[in-house]
Design an enzyme around this catalytic site. Structure first.
Site, PDB file in Angstrom:
ATOM      1  N   ARG A 122     -17.158   4.634   0.103  1.00  0.00           N
ATOM      2  CA  ARG A 122     -16.129   3.613   0.359  1.00  0.00           C
ATOM      3  C   ARG A 122     -15.697   2.917  -0.935  1.00  0.00           C
ATOM      4  NH1 ARG A 122     -18.051  -0.980   1.574  1.00  0.00           N
ATOM      5  NH2 ARG A 122     -19.503  -0.295   3.186  1.00  0.00           N
ATOM      6  N   ASP A 171       8.155  -2.920  -2.056  1.00  0.00           N
ATOM      7  CA  ASP A 171       7.866  -1.707  -1.292  1.00  0.00           C
ATOM      8  C   ASP A 171       8.893  -0.656  -1.737  1.00  0.00           C
ATOM      9  OD1 ASP A 171       7.690   0.317   0.619  1.00  0.00           O
ATOM     10  OD2 ASP A 171       7.072  -1.068   2.199  1.00  0.00           O
ATOM     11  N   LYS A 209       4.949   9.029   3.131  1.00  0.00           N
ATOM     12  CA  LYS A 209       6.347   9.484   3.088  1.00  0.00           C
ATOM     13  C   LYS A 209       6.557  10.450   1.915  1.00  0.00           C
ATOM     14  CE  LYS A 209       6.992   6.844   6.639  1.00  0.00           C
ATOM     15  NZ  LYS A 209       5.695   6.199   6.785  1.00  0.00           N
TER      16      LYS A 209
HETATM   17  O1  P1T Z   1       2.926   4.345   8.098  1.00  0.00           O
HETATM   18  P1  P1T Z   1       2.262   3.715   6.924  1.00  0.00           P
HETATM   19  O2  P1T Z   1       1.744   4.679   5.920  1.00  0.00           O
HETATM   20  O3  P1T Z   1       1.257   2.673   7.305  1.00  0.00           O
HETATM   21  O4  P1T Z   1       3.416   2.942   6.113  1.00  0.00           O
HETATM   22  C1  P1T Z   1       4.041   1.797   6.586  1.00  0.00           C
HETATM   23  C2  P1T Z   1       5.388   1.645   5.914  1.00  0.00           C
HETATM   24  C3  P1T Z   1       5.529   0.759   4.867  1.00  0.00           C
HETATM   25  N1  P1T Z   1       6.713   0.592   4.225  1.00  0.00           N
HETATM   26  C4  P1T Z   1       7.808   1.297   4.587  1.00  0.00           C
HETATM   27  C5  P1T Z   1       9.088   1.071   3.872  1.00  0.00           C
HETATM   28  C6  P1T Z   1       7.713   2.221   5.635  1.00  0.00           C
HETATM   29  O5  P1T Z   1       8.827   2.910   5.966  1.00  0.00           O
HETATM   30  C7  P1T Z   1       6.492   2.396   6.324  1.00  0.00           C
HETATM   31  C8  P1T Z   1       6.359   3.322   7.482  1.00  0.00           C
HETATM   32  N2  P1T Z   1       7.580   3.703   8.076  1.00  0.00           N
HETATM   33  C9  P1T Z   1       7.731   4.538   9.146  1.00  0.00           C
HETATM   34  C10 P1T Z   1       6.722   5.082   9.817  1.00  0.00           C
HETATM   35  C11 P1T Z   1       9.134   4.785   9.549  1.00  0.00           C
HETATM   36  O6  P1T Z   1       9.407   5.716  10.337  1.00  0.00           O
HETATM   37  O7  P1T Z   1      10.007   4.045   9.078  1.00  0.00           O
END
Ligand code: P1T
Length: 401
Positions: free
Chosen positions: A62, A188, A213
């Protein structure tokens, strides 16, 4: 080729000419392994032998792991940052950052955020008396006026999800820091990746990613990451990463590290396909408006050209009809998949009002333009002509004859 594409659209920031080399080499040195592996091995061990108590590089899975370590170094390098940290999801990275606050602190957010981030601030952070406000940042001065004496974090997303608004990040950072140097500014940067936007260069303290993503890009890993330069903040977040346990698995680290090797090539193709799709949609009689910051019709196009070195494959559009037609359109698609998420090699389509942004309060959704005729596309790496043909047939099909 890459630079020519990006210049043709008018992006003024240079694409880092060493990006591909950095992605391929930072943290990857075979000399770090006794076996001289050309590809980093997957270290699945949850614990590590200590020669004497505490005499060890890694102690427990961890708190650290060789594969996570090298991935964090590689990710930091892509943002030209000193430090990188990975988390088990993008929301996990957000949770870790907010965990350094205490009750009574305030987070100033831009008003258009991914629905899950919005939900975290409204429903989780608020339970710990961490206050948040959601303010439009079109006018940076007005946005900065919302900074309060207890504001500890300014939370930016640019471009925003799902309406692709672009904020003047450089001016927002200057105004924020002129109020207090101690406010941590997070951007972000999920939609653009460090290939097309460098948050730290624009004045932010932390670049944050849903690695799920584009950085991973193959729709087979959930992960988050941050990149930053401040040593004290890094140490605080490193402590938080271990203390909260929001860490990714060694296999996921291996997959993301591998994906980064093609990030620059994928982003070029996403940009090309996204622009081709956007231009097609703009001319379609069933479309009211296309939201694509790389197209001159976008109200923040100039800002995007000034701050970015390119754009991704995410765009949204309003069609001329209602919810029924949105559903029919989405169900008629054959190459695009009706699914949440974005940034993978496969093209996806969704309706934010019912899917990714359903957790945003209904009144706010309407104010933000997240209406039932808004469709978001993540344009993937398939052949552009096939994607356009697919959209064309689904647009024809959406209306009952
Ligand atoms: O899904 P995760 O890895 O926890 O990420 C969250 C997140 C954070 N910031 C942005 C700009 C995002 O688009 C996302 C996740 N978004 C999607 C799942 C979506 O379909 O828009």
């Amino acid at each position: 080729m890459a630079a020519a594409d990006n210049r043709a659209v008018g992006f003024k920031r240079e694409i880092d000419p060493h990006f591909g080399t950095k992605a391929g080499h930072i943290g990857q040195e075979p000399e770090q392994w006794s076996s001289m592996d050309a590809v980093p091995p997957i270290s699945v061990a949850t614990t590590f032998k200590q020669l004497a108590p505490t005499e060890t590089k890694y102690e427990y899975g961890r708190s650290g792991n060789p594969g996570r370590d090298l991935l964090e170094r590689c990710l930091a390098g892509l943002d030209d940052a000193k430090y990188g940290l990975c988390f088990s999801s993008g929301l996990g990275a957000l949770t870790a950052i907010v965990s350094i606050l205490k009750s009574g602190d305030h987070v100033l957010c831009v008003d258009d955020l991914y629905g899950g981030c919005n939900r975290f601030f409204r429903h989780i952070a608020s339970r710990f008396q961490i206050e948040s406000s959601f303010i439009n940042a079109e006018d940076p001065e007005k946005f900065a006026e919302a900074i309060k004496p207890n504001t500890k974090i300014v939370w930016l997303e640019s471009p925003t999800n799902p309406t692709l608004r672009v904020w003047d990040v450089e001016t927002i950072c200057k105004l924020t820091k002129s109020k207090s140097k101690d406010i941590i500014i997070v951007l972000d940067n999920t939609f653009l990746t460090p290939y097309f936007q460098k948050p730290l260069e624009l004045g932010c303290d932390i670049a944050l990613y849903s690695v799920t993503k584009y950085l991973n890009g193959h729709s087979d890993v959930i992960m988050g990451s941050i990149a930053l330069n401040d040593q004290k903040l890094y140490e605080q977040l490193l402590f938080t990463q271990n203390s909260t346990g929001i860490v990714p698995s060694p296999i996921d680290c291996f997959l993301v590290n591998r994906s980064l090797k093609t990030l620059h090539i994928r982003m070029e193709e996403h940009m090309r396909n996204g622009l081709a799709v956007g231009r097609f949609l703009e001319k379609h009689p069933n479309i009211e408006k296309v939201l694509h910051p790389g197209l001159p019709s976008h109200p923040h196009h100039q800002l995007a050209l000034n701050q970015w070195s390119g754009c991704s494959g995410v765009l949204s559009f309003y069609h001329k009809y209602g919810l029924k037609e949105s559903k029919k359109f989405l169900q008629s698609l054959k190459v695009f998949m009706l699914a949440e998420s974005l940034g993978g090699h496969e093209s996806l389509a969704e309706i934010p009002s019912l899917m990714t942004h359903a957790s945003v309060p209904a009144g706010d959704r309407v104010k933000l333009g997240i209406t039932d005729n808004l469709i978001r596309l993540s344009v993937g790496l398939e052949s552009a002509n096939d994607l356009i043909e697919d959209l064309d047939q689904a647009l024809k099909n959406m209306k009952d004859r």
